[in-house]
Write a protein that holds these residues in place. Structure first.
Motif, PDB file in Angstrom:
ATOM      1  N   THR A  33      -0.775  -2.773  -8.766  1.00 60.15           N
ATOM      2  CA  THR A  33      -1.377  -3.633  -7.750  1.00 60.15           C
ATOM      3  C   THR A  33      -1.360  -2.950  -6.389  1.00 60.15           C
ATOM      4  OG1 THR A  33      -0.363  -5.476  -8.951  1.00 60.15           O
ATOM      5  CG2 THR A  33      -1.359  -5.975  -6.832  1.00 60.15           C
ATOM      6  N   LEU A  60      -1.064  -3.718  -2.706  1.00 63.81           N
ATOM      7  CA  LEU A  60      -0.676  -4.766  -1.770  1.00 63.81           C
ATOM      8  C   LEU A  60      -0.686  -4.222  -0.352  1.00 63.81           C
ATOM      9  CD1 LEU A  60       2.329  -6.433  -3.665  1.00 63.81           C
ATOM     10  CD2 LEU A  60      -0.083  -7.110  -3.667  1.00 63.81           C
ATOM     11  N   HIS A  61      -1.134  -5.040   0.587  1.00 63.20           N
ATOM     12  CA  HIS A  61      -1.175  -4.710   2.011  1.00 63.20           C
ATOM     13  C   HIS A  61      -2.128  -3.550   2.291  1.00 63.20           C
ATOM     14  CE1 HIS A  61       2.333  -7.289   1.959  1.00 63.20           C
ATOM     15  NE2 HIS A  61       2.963  -6.456   1.154  1.00 63.20           N
ATOM     16  N   GLN A  90       7.388 -11.503  -7.754  1.00 63.16           N
ATOM     17  CA  GLN A  90       7.404 -12.741  -6.977  1.00 63.16           C
ATOM     18  C   GLN A  90       8.684 -13.521  -7.263  1.00 63.16           C
ATOM     19  OE1 GLN A  90       3.997 -15.325  -7.487  1.00 63.16           O
ATOM     20  NE2 GLN A  90       5.123 -17.113  -6.784  1.00 63.16           N
ATOM     21  N   HIS A  95       2.033 -11.946   0.505  1.00 58.38           N
ATOM     22  CA  HIS A  95       2.881 -11.235  -0.459  1.00 58.38           C
ATOM     23  C   HIS A  95       4.340 -11.234   0.005  1.00 58.38           C
ATOM     24  CE1 HIS A  95      -0.990 -10.210  -1.975  1.00 58.38           C
ATOM     25  NE2 HIS A  95      -1.274  -9.447  -0.933  1.00 58.38           N
ATOM     26  N   TYR A 108       3.800  -7.399 -10.558  1.00 60.19           N
ATOM     27  CA  TYR A 108       3.512  -8.428  -9.557  1.00 60.19           C
ATOM     28  C   TYR A 108       2.585  -9.484 -10.141  1.00 60.19           C
ATOM     29  CZ  TYR A 108       2.145 -10.491  -5.059  1.00 60.19           C
ATOM     30  OH  TYR A 108       1.926 -11.359  -4.014  1.00 60.19           O
TER      31      TYR A 108
END
Length: 604
Positions: free
Chosen positions: A282, A284-285, A259, A293, A250
């Motif tokens: 990573t 994320l969230h 991405q 994202h 990411y």
């Protein structure tokens, strides 16, 4: 050596596991250069369109677990990572009602824990992939091949796939292999869930995967975009939802990552899609779903690394839209065997699936390699704080051990040994005898040694390039030094000494006073020198194949091309040679683990 197996397009029906949400399931393989999905004879009775009602999908995901199935700690208590994961997935499936539950891994399932020793280094020495065995017992629906799955060679990987993976393992961008066949892995799977047609495909990082392996010299990957263009639009015409199981990373600078993958999906296919990612470690969230994202309407999720979290995302899928109702990361509770807090653990799974395998490695885990240490420079906080910024005592010990062992165990002359800073991921405890398990946690990666030939001028260029990669004082506050900083900064054996003058920018960084075997490097003009380094760096990863480097305030500096130099594969693993040196020592082998001034860094 057999020729590389031809990769031809085919589709075959397989049986979903007993707890799977799929009612029907098919494996798809595609050629990366020729046939496409459009050429395939499609399954009979495949639904022509999705049902009118929406699909409620609860998706659990892991990535980069790196064999952290269980983390033993006799003092603080064990962390039963996969038993916690299995419990949460099992509970969700039991309470599913009108929801469908899927459980996926986005790769790098191996390399990082002592249990990797069960993999061996050949098909003959293979015992078990504990991670794939654990995934199978927990009802994993699919995994993708990460770059570290190939660390011990493709014959070892093939054994893991055939003997322990009771689930589809995916990679759509493998272009050739003399070992792996399309019975071992698939490009994608398609299946039906309550009439909904779901596709899951896998992508493997081309930037960090070892290719041209000694046991599979024909092995190669193609870029993700090539594979996507070849098969995905035609596949998407046949399904209602696409799940990309990506080991691309990411927001990776200068590469096609998650991405870009999300944006590609939004542009080129007409059905809802989601990217379940890995490789970059990573989180994320972590505080709930964030549209930061989401790219062109395609969400990207990832769940950290090293078994730190289990990701979960709740989706509502309609005919042409996907709505993320909830996303979160469930932390794995550390030391759960001794905590007083309530922890969801599948005790039966731990006893029946995990414990019998752990018993096979107990003797190796507990082998003592060195007496208790009192050297604070070798502890984990000190190692992680220093490995990217200057001389490191633990790296000095490792490289010197290899240098001293080179003639005995490797039967080769060597001038310099180098170790990659990011391959050293921990340190040693104080006041506790050092066991094989503790040493393995310091350097878990299975890098095999390569002997590289170079001229004095090339060695000077290499050292100059290395100096530009150092983490500078001005950027330390903006970086997490405990995480991976993938610049390829190297530590060298004591046979090489040098000074780094940082200057005001990496462009102005200069190396001076290089000596080799106590003499100025210029004294070796006209000679061929030898460097020993792990195959990960020798293969050009982390900026060692001549590409531009992403450095502080600049990306205009071209790295040294180590991959272009003549090299010989020696075979032994870096870590194993160091361990052999420790075993052979008549005294405490770590007494010499100290900074000795071989590298001096100044801000001039």
């Amino acid at each position: 050596m057999p020729e590389a197996s031809p990769l031809t397009a085919k589709i075959e029906k397989v049986a979903p596991h007993q707890d799977s949400a799929f009612q029907r399931l098919y494996r798809i393989n595609v050629s990366t250069t020729a046939q496409t999905v459009a050429d395939l004879p499609w399954p009979s009775n495949w639904p022509e369109q999705s049902p009118q009602e929406s699909l409620q999908l609860r998706l659990f995901h892991l990535n980069d677990i790196h064999s952290k199935v269980m983390l033993p700690d006799p003092i603080k208590g064990d962390t039963r990572v996969m038993a916690q994961v299995a419990a949460r997935v099992k509970q969700a499936r039991l309470n599913a009602a009108d929801q469908a539950v899927l459980f996926l891994s986005a790769g790098d399932d191996h390399t990082g824990e002592v249990y990797d020793e069960l993999l061996g280094y050949s098909a003959e020495s293979f015992v078990k992939s504990l991670t794939y065995h654990a995934f199978s017992g927990a009802g994993l629906d699919a995994a993708t091949l990460g770059n570290h799955e190939f660390d011990r060679g493709n014959r070892v990987l093939q054994q893991a796939l055939q003997r322990d993976a009771a689930f589809p393992v995916l990679s759509a961008n493998i272009a050739a292999s003399s070992v792996l066949t399309q019975d071992d892995y698939a490009a994608a799977i398609i299946g039906t869930i309550n009439g909904w047609r779901v596709a899951i495909f896998g992508l493997t990082s081309t930037a960090d995967t070892k290719t041209h392996l000694p046991d599979d010299p024909d092995f190669r990957l193609v870029p993700a975009q090539t594979t996507l263009e070849n098969f995905l639009p035609a596949l998407a015409e046949k399904v209602d939802l696409v799940i990309a199981l990506s080991h691309l990373g990411y927001q990776q600078q200068g590469v096609f990552g998650d991405q870009q993958l999300a944006e590609w999906l939004a542009q080129h296919i007409d059905v809802p899609a989601i990217v379940v990612g890995g490789h970059s470690h990573t989180r994320l969230h972590e505080q709930g779903y964030s549209k930061d994202h989401q790219y062109a309407g395609v969400p990207v999720v990832q769940a950290g690394s090293w078994g730190s979290h289990l990701g979960e995302v709740q989706l509502q899928v309609n005919a042409d839209t996907l709505n993320v109702e909830r996303a979160e990361l469930h932390p794995i509770v550390a030391h759960d065997t001794k905590t007083t807090a309530p922890v969801l653990v599948d005790e039966a799974y731990q006893a029946q699936v995990i414990a019998p395998v752990l018993a096979q490695v107990d003797a190796l885990l507990n082998e003592q390699l060195a007496p208790a240490q009192e050297n604070a420079a070798l502890t984990k906080p000190e190692v992680l704080a220093q490995r990217y910024v200057g001389e490191l005592a633990l790296a000095n010990f490792m490289t010197d051990a290899i240098y001293q062992q080179s003639k005995q165990s490797l039967a080769t002359d060597v001038d310099v040994v180098a170790v990659n800073a990011s391959s050293i991921v921990g340190g040693l405890p104080l006041h506790t005898p050092i066991t094989f398990a503790q040493w393995h946690s310091v350097m878990p990666y299975a890098d095999s040694l390569q002997r590289i030939e170079l001229t004095p001028a090339q060695l000077r260029e290499l050292v100059q390039s290395n100096a530009q990669r150092i983490v500078r004082p001005e950027e330390r506050d903006s970086l997490d030094l405990t995480d991976f900083i993938n610049r390829g900064f190297l530590h060298f054996s004591g046979s090489l000494r040098y000074r780094i003058a940082l200057g005001s920018t990496p462009t102005q960084t200069r190396v001076t006073d290089i000596t080799l075997h106590g003499k100025p490097l210029s004294a070796f003009e006209g000679q061929t020198l030898t460097l020993l380094v792990g195959d990960y760096i020798a293969s050009g990863n982390q900026g060692w194949r001549g590409q531009n480097l992403e450095l502080w305030q600049t990306n205009a500096i071209k790295g040294f091309d180590l991959k272009a130099l003549p090299r010989t594969h020696l075979g032994p693993q870096f870590r194993d040679v160091v361990v052999d040196a420790m075993r052979a020592s008549a005294t405490d082998p770590l007494l010499q683990a100290k900074r000795d001034g071989r590298l001096h860094v100044s801000t001039d």
